[in-house]
Scaffold this motif. Structure first.
Motif, PDB file in Angstrom:
ATOM      1  N   LEU A 123       0.845  -1.191   0.000  1.00  0.00           N
ATOM      2  CA  LEU A 123       0.000   0.000   0.000  1.00  0.00           C
ATOM      3  C   LEU A 123       0.886   1.249   0.000  1.00  0.00           C
ATOM      4  O   LEU A 123       1.896   1.297   0.706  1.00  0.00           O
ATOM      5  N   PRO A 124       0.535   2.268  -0.785  1.00  0.00           N
ATOM      6  CA  PRO A 124       1.328   3.502  -0.808  1.00  0.00           C
ATOM      7  C   PRO A 124       1.412   4.145   0.572  1.00  0.00           C
ATOM      8  O   PRO A 124       0.548   3.912   1.432  1.00  0.00           O
ATOM      9  N   ASP A 125       2.426   4.947   0.777  1.00  0.00           N
ATOM     10  CA  ASP A 125       2.632   5.595   2.078  1.00  0.00           C
ATOM     11  C   ASP A 125       1.453   6.474   2.470  1.00  0.00           C
ATOM     12  O   ASP A 125       1.133   6.612   3.653  1.00  0.00           O
ATOM     13  N   ASP A 126       0.808   7.096   1.476  1.00  0.00           N
ATOM     14  CA  ASP A 126      -0.302   7.991   1.781  1.00  0.00           C
ATOM     15  C   ASP A 126      -1.651   7.278   1.772  1.00  0.00           C
ATOM     16  O   ASP A 126      -2.697   7.919   1.805  1.00  0.00           O
ATOM     17  N   PHE A 127      -1.615   5.939   1.722  1.00  0.00           N
ATOM     18  CA  PHE A 127      -2.847   5.154   1.693  1.00  0.00           C
ATOM     19  C   PHE A 127      -3.169   4.719   3.123  1.00  0.00           C
ATOM     20  O   PHE A 127      -2.442   3.954   3.734  1.00  0.00           O
ATOM     21  N   LYS A 128      -4.272   5.214   3.662  1.00  0.00           N
ATOM     22  CA  LYS A 128      -4.618   4.942   5.052  1.00  0.00           C
ATOM     23  C   LYS A 128      -5.107   3.505   5.227  1.00  0.00           C
ATOM     24  O   LYS A 128      -5.789   2.964   4.369  1.00  0.00           O
ATOM     25  N   ALA A 129      -4.756   2.926   6.358  1.00  0.00           N
ATOM     26  CA  ALA A 129      -5.139   1.539   6.632  1.00  0.00           C
ATOM     27  C   ALA A 129      -6.653   1.371   6.635  1.00  0.00           C
ATOM     28  O   ALA A 129      -7.176   0.336   6.210  1.00  0.00           O
ATOM     29  N   LYS A 130      -7.376   2.404   7.108  1.00  0.00           N
ATOM     30  CA  LYS A 130      -8.832   2.276   7.154  1.00  0.00           C
ATOM     31  C   LYS A 130      -9.445   2.215   5.761  1.00  0.00           C
ATOM     32  O   LYS A 130     -10.518   1.646   5.583  1.00  0.00           O
ATOM     33  N   GLN A 131      -8.762   2.783   4.761  1.00  0.00           N
ATOM     34  CA  GLN A 131      -9.241   2.682   3.399  1.00  0.00           C
ATOM     35  C   GLN A 131      -9.197   1.228   2.923  1.00  0.00           C
ATOM     36  O   GLN A 131     -10.062   0.786   2.178  1.00  0.00           O
ATOM     37  N   SER A 166     -12.658  11.448  -6.924  1.00  0.00           N
ATOM     38  CA  SER A 166     -11.312  11.812  -6.511  1.00  0.00           C
ATOM     39  C   SER A 166     -10.533  10.636  -5.936  1.00  0.00           C
ATOM     40  O   SER A 166      -9.302  10.698  -5.807  1.00  0.00           O
ATOM     41  N   SER A 167     -11.239   9.557  -5.586  1.00  0.00           N
ATOM     42  CA  SER A 167     -10.579   8.375  -5.029  1.00  0.00           C
ATOM     43  C   SER A 167     -10.120   7.408  -6.114  1.00  0.00           C
ATOM     44  O   SER A 167      -9.287   6.535  -5.838  1.00  0.00           O
ATOM     45  N   VAL A 168     -10.664   7.525  -7.312  1.00  0.00           N
ATOM     46  CA  VAL A 168     -10.328   6.576  -8.379  1.00  0.00           C
ATOM     47  C   VAL A 168      -8.824   6.528  -8.640  1.00  0.00           C
ATOM     48  O   VAL A 168      -8.228   5.439  -8.658  1.00  0.00           O
ATOM     49  N   PRO A 169      -8.124   7.670  -8.833  1.00  0.00           N
ATOM     50  CA  PRO A 169      -6.685   7.593  -9.121  1.00  0.00           C
ATOM     51  C   PRO A 169      -5.858   6.986  -7.999  1.00  0.00           C
ATOM     52  O   PRO A 169      -4.774   6.447  -8.247  1.00  0.00           O
ATOM     53  N   LYS A 170      -6.335   7.053  -6.758  1.00  0.00           N
ATOM     54  CA  LYS A 170      -5.545   6.573  -5.625  1.00  0.00           C
ATOM     55  C   LYS A 170      -5.275   5.077  -5.696  1.00  0.00           C
ATOM     56  O   LYS A 170      -4.310   4.586  -5.094  1.00  0.00           O
ATOM     57  N   TYR A 171      -6.138   4.349  -6.408  1.00  0.00           N
ATOM     58  CA  TYR A 171      -5.989   2.892  -6.444  1.00  0.00           C
ATOM     59  C   TYR A 171      -5.124   2.411  -7.608  1.00  0.00           C
ATOM     60  O   TYR A 171      -4.783   1.231  -7.672  1.00  0.00           O
ATOM     61  N   ALA A 172      -4.770   3.309  -8.515  1.00  0.00           N
ATOM     62  CA  ALA A 172      -3.938   2.905  -9.657  1.00  0.00           C
ATOM     63  C   ALA A 172      -2.601   2.317  -9.210  1.00  0.00           C
ATOM     64  O   ALA A 172      -2.231   1.216  -9.633  1.00  0.00           O
ATOM     65  N   PRO A 173      -1.831   3.011  -8.344  1.00  0.00           N
ATOM     66  CA  PRO A 173      -0.545   2.428  -7.931  1.00  0.00           C
ATOM     67  C   PRO A 173      -0.703   1.178  -7.072  1.00  0.00           C
ATOM     68  O   PRO A 173       0.184   0.316  -7.065  1.00  0.00           O
ATOM     69  N   VAL A 174      -1.825   1.060  -6.342  1.00  0.00           N
ATOM     70  CA  VAL A 174      -2.042  -0.106  -5.479  1.00  0.00           C
ATOM     71  C   VAL A 174      -2.107  -1.381  -6.309  1.00  0.00           C
ATOM     72  O   VAL A 174      -1.476  -2.394  -5.988  1.00  0.00           O
ATOM     73  N   PHE A 175      -2.868  -1.340  -7.411  1.00  0.00           N
ATOM     74  CA  PHE A 175      -3.037  -2.538  -8.225  1.00  0.00           C
ATOM     75  C   PHE A 175      -1.917  -2.701  -9.251  1.00  0.00           C
ATOM     76  O   PHE A 175      -1.600  -3.822  -9.656  1.00  0.00           O
ATOM     77  N   LYS A 176      -1.301  -1.593  -9.639  1.00  0.00           N
ATOM     78  CA  LYS A 176      -0.201  -1.705 -10.592  1.00  0.00           C
ATOM     79  C   LYS A 176       0.967  -2.463  -9.988  1.00  0.00           C
ATOM     80  O   LYS A 176       1.634  -3.253 -10.662  1.00  0.00           O
ATOM     81  N   VAL A 177       1.218  -2.245  -8.686  1.00  0.00           N
ATOM     82  CA  VAL A 177       2.352  -2.911  -8.050  1.00  0.00           C
ATOM     83  C   VAL A 177       2.147  -4.421  -7.998  1.00  0.00           C
ATOM     84  O   VAL A 177       3.106  -5.183  -7.857  1.00  0.00           O
ATOM     85  N   PRO A 223     -14.769  15.579 -12.237  1.00  0.00           N
ATOM     86  CA  PRO A 223     -14.749  15.805 -10.784  1.00  0.00           C
ATOM     87  C   PRO A 223     -15.309  17.178 -10.437  1.00  0.00           C
ATOM     88  O   PRO A 223     -15.201  18.128 -11.214  1.00  0.00           O
ATOM     89  N   VAL A 224     -15.900  17.258  -9.260  1.00  0.00           N
ATOM     90  CA  VAL A 224     -16.457  18.534  -8.799  1.00  0.00           C
ATOM     91  C   VAL A 224     -15.334  19.544  -8.597  1.00  0.00           C
ATOM     92  O   VAL A 224     -15.459  20.708  -8.956  1.00  0.00           O
ATOM     93  N   ARG A 225     -14.214  19.062  -8.038  1.00  0.00           N
ATOM     94  CA  ARG A 225     -13.037  19.914  -7.834  1.00  0.00           C
ATOM     95  C   ARG A 225     -11.860  19.313  -8.582  1.00  0.00           C
ATOM     96  O   ARG A 225     -11.727  18.092  -8.680  1.00  0.00           O
ATOM     97  N   ALA A 226     -11.008  20.163  -9.092  1.00  0.00           N
ATOM     98  CA  ALA A 226      -9.826  19.683  -9.808  1.00  0.00           C
ATOM     99  C   ALA A 226      -8.941  18.883  -8.867  1.00  0.00           C
ATOM    100  O   ALA A 226      -8.801  19.214  -7.681  1.00  0.00           O
ATOM    101  N   PHE A 227      -8.331  17.823  -9.389  1.00  0.00           N
ATOM    102  CA  PHE A 227      -7.450  16.985  -8.582  1.00  0.00           C
ATOM    103  C   PHE A 227      -6.192  17.762  -8.190  1.00  0.00           C
ATOM    104  O   PHE A 227      -5.694  18.611  -8.942  1.00  0.00           O
ATOM    105  N   THR A 228      -5.682  17.438  -7.023  1.00  0.00           N
ATOM    106  CA  THR A 228      -4.383  17.984  -6.636  1.00  0.00           C
ATOM    107  C   THR A 228      -3.309  17.359  -7.521  1.00  0.00           C
ATOM    108  O   THR A 228      -3.534  16.341  -8.188  1.00  0.00           O
ATOM    109  N   ASP A 229      -2.125  17.938  -7.522  1.00  0.00           N
ATOM    110  CA  ASP A 229      -1.046  17.422  -8.365  1.00  0.00           C
ATOM    111  C   ASP A 229      -0.684  15.982  -7.991  1.00  0.00           C
ATOM    112  O   ASP A 229      -0.407  15.152  -8.866  1.00  0.00           O
ATOM    113  N   ASP A 230      -0.705  15.672  -6.683  1.00  0.00           N
ATOM    114  CA  ASP A 230      -0.363  14.314  -6.244  1.00  0.00           C
ATOM    115  C   ASP A 230      -1.380  13.294  -6.750  1.00  0.00           C
ATOM    116  O   ASP A 230      -1.006  12.211  -7.215  1.00  0.00           O
ATOM    117  N   VAL A 231      -2.654  13.638  -6.660  1.00  0.00           N
ATOM    118  CA  VAL A 231      -3.700  12.724  -7.126  1.00  0.00           C
ATOM    119  C   VAL A 231      -3.642  12.580  -8.644  1.00  0.00           C
ATOM    120  O   VAL A 231      -3.734  11.470  -9.185  1.00  0.00           O
TER     121      VAL A 231
END
Length: 352
Positions: A122-130, A191-202, A214-222
């Motif tokens: 899991l990425p460093d910024d991926f919370k365990a509760k997720q 906004s959560s969709v991109p967060k799972y790309a690196p999880v499954f790619k690895v 998206p309602v709001r533009a994604f941050t650069d990290d996302v």
């Protein structure tokens, strides 16, 4: 004293067992496969107890065979709690979800027969509760050949329904996701969709992402995480209801509205289809009904009203067709794709 040999005893002795809720004992070898598996497991547990907790390495292939989900969970939990180490191979999400990510190894075999493995990182910024909130979804994705990440429950219902229609259309060359080993993962938000790309790619899996504007533009990290998608699509609509009611023909929407009007959960406050309603009014009514029953499966009911590729919403249909084309093996490949298994390793609390 007797002249019976050990072999004679084996031939004449029978262990009779009465299974709940029945009252009649039957020979143990006439029990169901699941009951026999549990019987063997119980004997192994007894041996382990004689040796003492955490003194036995327990290894079992496919412990879920012929067992209901609750029994699978109980079996794994008991083994992990009392054994020194537990190693299982499994295709069951009910088994895999009982292990933490760092105790799961994904096994894969390519068309040439080479066996490889990868760990769940899991990425460093991926919370365990997720992870815990979607543990069973993760377990199914671990077993999949490829993962399609969607933004919500409606899309997770609609996409498989689109696949059903594509498969049933004889004019379309399409392999259903269930046959291709593709699973749909609900990210619960665009906004959560991109967060799972690196999880499954690895894990070495093709991973696809699709969501609406998206309602709001994604941050650069996302936004940077979208580069890990094998294929990524942003649909130019504000919501799935907009897509369905704009890309599906009014004639199909009319069939849908007629079919759901008699359902007990139909949102009567939205009104009903009337004779003489023009195209715009039909689209508006369908939108209201879909929005009024969002998350209740009405989107999939609308797709089920479609009879061919031509009647499907083009954005979803073309995306799934492209995923299918990506996953087709090369014409010169010796086989038809890889198989995936998962091995779970449960240790003592302090690790191993």
């Amino acid at each position: 004293m007797s002249e019976l040999t050990r072999e004679h005893l084996r031939e004449v002795l029978r262990l009779f067992i009465a299974t709940q809720p029945g009252e009649h004992p039957v020979p143990f070898n006439r029990l169901s496969t699941g009951s026999l598996n549990l019987l063997v497991f119980a004997l192994l547990m007894y041996i382990a107890e004689l040796k003492g907790d955490h003194s036995v390495i327990f290894a079992m292939e496919e412990p879920e065979i012929a067992l209901p989900p609750h029994a699978q969970r109980r079996l794994v939990d008991f083994a992990v709690r009392h054994m020194g180490q537990t190693i299982v191979t499994s295709h069951s999400p009910y088994v895999i979800e009982r292990f933490e990510p760092d105790h799961i190894v994904v096994l894969d075999r390519d068309t040439a027969g080479a066996l490889t493995s990868s760990t769940v990182v899991l990425p460093d910024d991926f919370k365990a509760k997720q992870y815990r909130a979607r543990q069973r979804q993760f377990a199914e994705a671990v077993l999949a050949r490829a993962v399609v990440v969607v933004e919500g429950a409606t899309e997770a219902d609609v996409m498989p329904a689109v696949a059903d229609v594509l498969e049933q259309d004889p004019s379309v060359d399409y392999v259903h996701p269930d046959l291709a080993g593709v699973t749909f993962f609900d990210a619960e938000g665009d906004s959560s969709v991109p967060k799972y790309a690196p999880v499954f790619k690895v894990l070495g899996k093709p991973v696809y992402g699709i969501h609406d504007d998206p309602v709001r533009a994604f941050t650069d990290d996302v936004a940077a995480k979208t580069a890990d998608f094998t294929r990524y699509k942003v649909i130019p609509y504000g919501g799935v209801e907009d897509l369905l009611t704009q890309e599906i023909a009014p004639a199909v929407l009319r069939r849908f509205l007629v079919s759901v009007a008699q359902r007990p959960d139909y949102p009567t406050k939205c009104g009903s289809l009337r004779d003489g309603m023009d195209e715009q009014a039909v689209r508006k009514l369908a939108w209201d009904v879909l929005k009024g029953r969002k998350g209740d499966g009405y989107g999939a009911l609308l797709i089920a009203t479609c009879t061919s590729r031509a009647e499907l919403p083009d954005s979803f249909a073309e995306f799934l067709l492209q995923v299918d084309r990506d996953l087709r093996p090369p014409t010169d490949a010796p086989g038809a794709g890889a198989s995936t298994d998962a091995a779970g390793v449960g240790d003592e609390p302090d690790g191993y």
